[in-house]
Design an enzyme around this catalytic site. Structure first.
Site, PDB file in Angstrom:
ATOM      1  N   GLN A   1       2.065  -6.333  -3.156  1.00  0.00           N
ATOM      2  CA  GLN A   1       2.336  -6.279  -1.710  1.00  0.00           C
ATOM      3  C   GLN A   1       3.548  -5.378  -1.423  1.00  0.00           C
ATOM      4  OE1 GLN A   1       1.825  -9.660  -3.170  1.00  0.00           O
ATOM      5  NE2 GLN A   1      -0.273  -8.995  -2.931  1.00  0.00           N
TER       6      GLN A   1
ATOM      7  N   ASP B   1       0.813  -1.223   0.000  1.00  0.00           N
ATOM      8  CA  ASP B   1       0.000   0.000   0.000  1.00  0.00           C
ATOM      9  C   ASP B   1       0.843   1.269   0.000  1.00  0.00           C
ATOM     10  OD1 ASP B   1      -2.345  -1.692   0.243  1.00  0.00           O
ATOM     11  OD2 ASP B   1      -1.730  -1.979   2.315  1.00  0.00           O
ATOM     12  N   GLU B   2       1.986   1.216  -0.685  1.00  0.00           N
ATOM     13  CA  GLU B   2       2.853   2.397  -0.760  1.00  0.00           C
ATOM     14  C   GLU B   2       2.438   3.321  -1.904  1.00  0.00           C
ATOM     15  OE1 GLU B   2       4.044  -0.731  -1.040  1.00  0.00           O
ATOM     16  OE2 GLU B   2       5.369  -1.141   0.669  1.00  0.00           O
TER      17      GLU B   2
ATOM     18  N   THR C   1      -8.574  -4.244  -0.675  1.00  0.00           N
ATOM     19  CA  THR C   1      -9.123  -5.572  -0.933  1.00  0.00           C
ATOM     20  C   THR C   1     -10.147  -5.981   0.125  1.00  0.00           C
ATOM     21  OG1 THR C   1      -7.071  -6.175  -2.027  1.00  0.00           O
ATOM     22  CG2 THR C   1      -8.466  -8.000  -1.318  1.00  0.00           C
ATOM     23  N   THR C   2      -9.855  -5.651   1.392  1.00  0.00           N
ATOM     24  CA  THR C   2     -10.734  -6.149   2.459  1.00  0.00           C
ATOM     25  C   THR C   2     -11.469  -5.038   3.208  1.00  0.00           C
ATOM     26  OG1 THR C   2      -8.898  -6.045   3.997  1.00  0.00           O
ATOM     27  CG2 THR C   2      -9.244  -8.144   2.887  1.00  0.00           C
TER      28      THR C   2
ATOM     29  N   ASN D   1      -4.929 -10.730  -3.823  1.00  0.00           N
ATOM     30  CA  ASN D   1      -4.745 -10.103  -2.511  1.00  0.00           C
ATOM     31  C   ASN D   1      -4.292  -8.654  -2.674  1.00  0.00           C
ATOM     32  OD1 ASN D   1      -2.338 -11.033  -3.586  1.00  0.00           O
ATOM     33  ND2 ASN D   1      -1.479 -11.725  -1.650  1.00  0.00           N
TER      34      ASN D   1
ATOM     35  N   GLY E   1      -4.225  -4.803  -4.318  1.00  0.00           N
ATOM     36  CA  GLY E   1      -5.322  -3.898  -4.666  1.00  0.00           C
ATOM     37  C   GLY E   1      -4.777  -2.554  -5.058  1.00  0.00           C
ATOM     38  N   HIS E   2      -5.161  -2.072  -6.229  1.00  0.00           N
ATOM     39  CA  HIS E   2      -4.812  -0.694  -6.547  1.00  0.00           C
ATOM     40  C   HIS E   2      -6.020  -0.011  -7.164  1.00  0.00           C
ATOM     41  CE1 HIS E   2      -2.764  -3.378  -9.596  1.00  0.00           C
ATOM     42  NE2 HIS E   2      -3.845  -2.975 -10.205  1.00  0.00           N
TER      43      HIS E   2
ATOM     44  N   ARG F   1       2.466 -29.773  -6.029  1.00  0.00           N
ATOM     45  CA  ARG F   1       2.390 -30.233  -7.430  1.00  0.00           C
ATOM     46  C   ARG F   1       1.169 -31.092  -7.751  1.00  0.00           C
ATOM     47  NH1 ARG F   1       8.014 -32.672  -6.609  1.00  0.00           N
ATOM     48  NH2 ARG F   1       6.916 -32.852  -4.653  1.00  0.00           N
TER      49      ARG F   1
ATOM     50  N   ARG G   1     -10.332  -3.411   5.576  1.00  0.00           N
ATOM     51  CA  ARG G   1      -9.907  -3.365   6.982  1.00  0.00           C
ATOM     52  C   ARG G   1      -9.144  -2.066   7.274  1.00  0.00           C
ATOM     53  NH1 ARG G   1      -6.536  -8.848   7.542  1.00  0.00           N
ATOM     54  NH2 ARG G   1      -6.017  -8.298   5.402  1.00  0.00           N
TER      55      ARG G   1
ATOM     56  N   LYS H   1       1.931   1.992  -5.236  1.00  0.00           N
ATOM     57  CA  LYS H   1       2.622   1.489  -6.436  1.00  0.00           C
ATOM     58  C   LYS H   1       1.840   1.764  -7.723  1.00  0.00           C
ATOM     59  CE  LYS H   1       2.944  -2.586  -4.564  1.00  0.00           C
ATOM     60  NZ  LYS H   1       2.669  -2.281  -3.152  1.00  0.00           N
TER      61      LYS H   1
HETATM   62  P1  IMP Z   1      -2.426 -13.149   2.079  1.00  0.00           P
HETATM   63  O1  IMP Z   1      -1.483 -12.657   1.034  1.00  0.00           O
HETATM   64  O2  IMP Z   1      -3.867 -12.899   1.755  1.00  0.00           O
HETATM   65  O3  IMP Z   1      -2.160 -14.566   2.468  1.00  0.00           O
HETATM   66  O4  IMP Z   1      -2.169 -12.302   3.405  1.00  0.00           O
HETATM   67  C1  IMP Z   1      -0.958 -12.396   4.145  1.00  0.00           C
HETATM   68  C2  IMP Z   1      -0.592 -11.054   4.755  1.00  0.00           C
HETATM   69  O5  IMP Z   1      -0.237 -10.147   3.711  1.00  0.00           O
HETATM   70  C3  IMP Z   1      -1.722 -10.366   5.510  1.00  0.00           C
HETATM   71  O6  IMP Z   1      -1.151  -9.626   6.583  1.00  0.00           O
HETATM   72  C4  IMP Z   1      -2.314  -9.411   4.491  1.00  0.00           C
HETATM   73  O7  IMP Z   1      -2.967  -8.323   5.095  1.00  0.00           O
HETATM   74  C5  IMP Z   1      -1.055  -8.972   3.759  1.00  0.00           C
HETATM   75  N1  IMP Z   1      -1.281  -8.536   2.372  1.00  0.00           N
HETATM   76  C6  IMP Z   1      -1.475  -9.320   1.292  1.00  0.00           C
HETATM   77  N2  IMP Z   1      -1.602  -8.572   0.181  1.00  0.00           N
HETATM   78  C7  IMP Z   1      -1.474  -7.293   0.576  1.00  0.00           C
HETATM   79  C8  IMP Z   1      -1.478  -6.045  -0.140  1.00  0.00           C
HETATM   80  O8  IMP Z   1      -1.611  -5.978  -1.361  1.00  0.00           O
HETATM   81  N3  IMP Z   1      -1.290  -4.922   0.626  1.00  0.00           N
HETATM   82  C9  IMP Z   1      -1.096  -4.976   1.966  1.00  0.00           C
HETATM   83  N4  IMP Z   1      -1.066  -6.121   2.667  1.00  0.00           N
HETATM   84  C10 IMP Z   1      -1.252  -7.262   1.979  1.00  0.00           C
END
Ligand code: IMP
Length: 386
Positions: free
Chosen positions: A229, A15-16, A305-306, A40, A42-43, A147, A308, A18
């Site tokens: 990420q 979440d910088e 994405t979530t 996972n 999100g932009h 696999r 939160r 990108k």
């Molecule tokens: P997962 O990738 O859904 O398994 O989540 C593992 C960890 O990575 C959790 O703490 C998520 O909140 C974090 N995470 C995964 N994708 C992102 C992203 O794009 N931005 C910020 N945190 C992420």
């Protein structure tokens, strides 16, 4: 055009910002490539004055002449991909096999991956859970390494192979989930019907993207690799086990995209002027107080994405240097400085102390015990967002 390839990586916990930098660089390249993670990420992009969140489709889609590639290192969720493709087409964006390619070697996120992600987190409970995005990322990469229980995007183009794999694996998953979680059985047949249809819709876009990119590199066509990420979530170099399940630093580009290390090119590291983190795990500069609340509200720090609320804290230069070293960062891009306007003073973490001793090198394993060492700086009150 850029004279050589470039890689954009986040140096914090994601979440910088990108998307903004990738979007700015995308007009100077021929290919924009996702090499890690999956839905996972999100932009937010703005199409026709309307904002919406993308999770899987690379950020180059708004630029004519750019080929967007979802490479082999991605955990590919066809449900999310098709939703995004439909939403973009509805807004007049042209997306077809000419400007979107999906690696046949990318592993598919299946319904049982999302289910297992949620079941496993629930079982771990508060304090122990990773705080995943529940997108099935960890279970998908687990099956990739296993696999025999994996399905690749290339299988979508072969209905018979796909159906057989789905039925066999669904049986294994049902036995496992029943034993571990007493979960209701998954209906393999309905997944066959669903995924056969996804295959029909996506088949034209599925190809050997590694070969495509190596040829492009040999012709000198510039490629932009879009990291997902952030480096502190890297499966090897992040705050394990509170990480994601792929190699998100620039080190992940060669394996995740099928290109030689020399193709990584110029590495741009992204930092924001403070730090955020979503999910569990250590965060030495976290501010669980009015400063954290101030940063969250001014920076709109809620997950794309979530949804939160993100944990917020001071900028951690010690961790950013560690992340920059791993990816061999050539340039830094700093975002969201304007969020700091109006604070009384600004702290920057310049080192850690563990048991009273200063660390001379960051080790993510020591982060949970680390006390941040701050330099305090003056602040400003005016709006600098322009
Ligand atoms: P997962 O990738 O859904 O398994 O989540 C593992 C960890 O990575 C959790 O703490 C998520 O909140 C974090 N995470 C995964 N994708 C992102 C992203 O794009 N931005 C910020 N945190 C992420």
């Amino acid at each position: 055009m850029l004279s050589r390839n470039a890689t954009v990586v986040g140096l914090q916990w994601g979440d910088e910002g990108k998307g903004k930098i990738v979007d700015a660089l995308a007009e100077q390249v021929r290919y924009v490539v996702r090499y890690c993670g999956g839905a996972n990420a999100g932009h937010t992009v703005v199409v026709g004055g309307e904002k919406f969140a993308l999770h899987l489709i690379p950020c180059g889609l708004l630029h004519d002449g750019v080929i967007n590639v979802i490479a082999n290192g991605v955990a590919f969720d066809p449900v999310v991909a098709l939703e995004e493709i439909a939403a973009l087409r509805n807004r007049g964006v042209k997306l077809d096999a000419k400007n979107l390619r999906i690696s046949a070697a990318a592993n598919l996120v299946m319904p049982w991956h999302k289910l297992r992600d949620s079941l496993s987190e629930k079982r771990l409970g508060k304090g122990k859970q990773i705080g995943t995005t529940a997108r099935g990322i960890g279970p998908c990469y687990s099956d990739k390494a296993n696999r025999s229980t994996a399905i690749r995007a290339g299988d979508l183009a072969h209905a018979d192979v796909l159906a057989e794999k789905i039925r066999t694996i669904a049986e294994i998953k049902n036995a496992t989930f029943n034993a571990l979680y007493e979960a209701d059985p998954i209906d393999g047949d309905s997944i066959v019907t669903e995924y056969t249809e996804y295959g029909r819709q996506l088949a034209a876009m599925i190809c050997n993207t590694g070969g495509l990119l190596r040829r492009a590199a040999a012709r000198g066509e510039p490629i932009l690799f879009e990291g997902g990420q952030g480096s502190m979530l890297d499966v090897d170099h992040g705050t394990y086990p509170f990480v994601t399940s792929s190699s998100v630093t620039a080190c992940g580009v060669p394996a995740g995209a099928g290109v030689p290390p020399s193709a990584v090119g110029q590495v741009v590291g992204l930092i924001k002027a403070y730090t955020t983190r979503v999910g569990g795990g250590p965060f030495p500069t976290e501010q669980e107080n009015r400063i954290g609340d101030y940063l969250r509200e001014r920076g709109h720090e809620y997950g794309t994405t979530t949804g939160r609320p993100r944990r917020c804290g001071w900028f951690d230069a010690f961790a950013a240097r560690y992340a920059a070293d791993i990816s061999g960062v050539d340039e830094l891009a700093l975002s969201l400085l304007d969020v700091l306007s109006g604070l009384d003073e600004i702290n920057v973490c310049v080192g850690y102390r563990v048991d009273g001793e200063s660390l001379d090198m960051l080790d993510p394993a020591a982060m949970a015990q680390a006390q941040p060492v701050y330099e305090t700086m003056g602040s400003w009150s005016e709006d600098i967002s322009a």
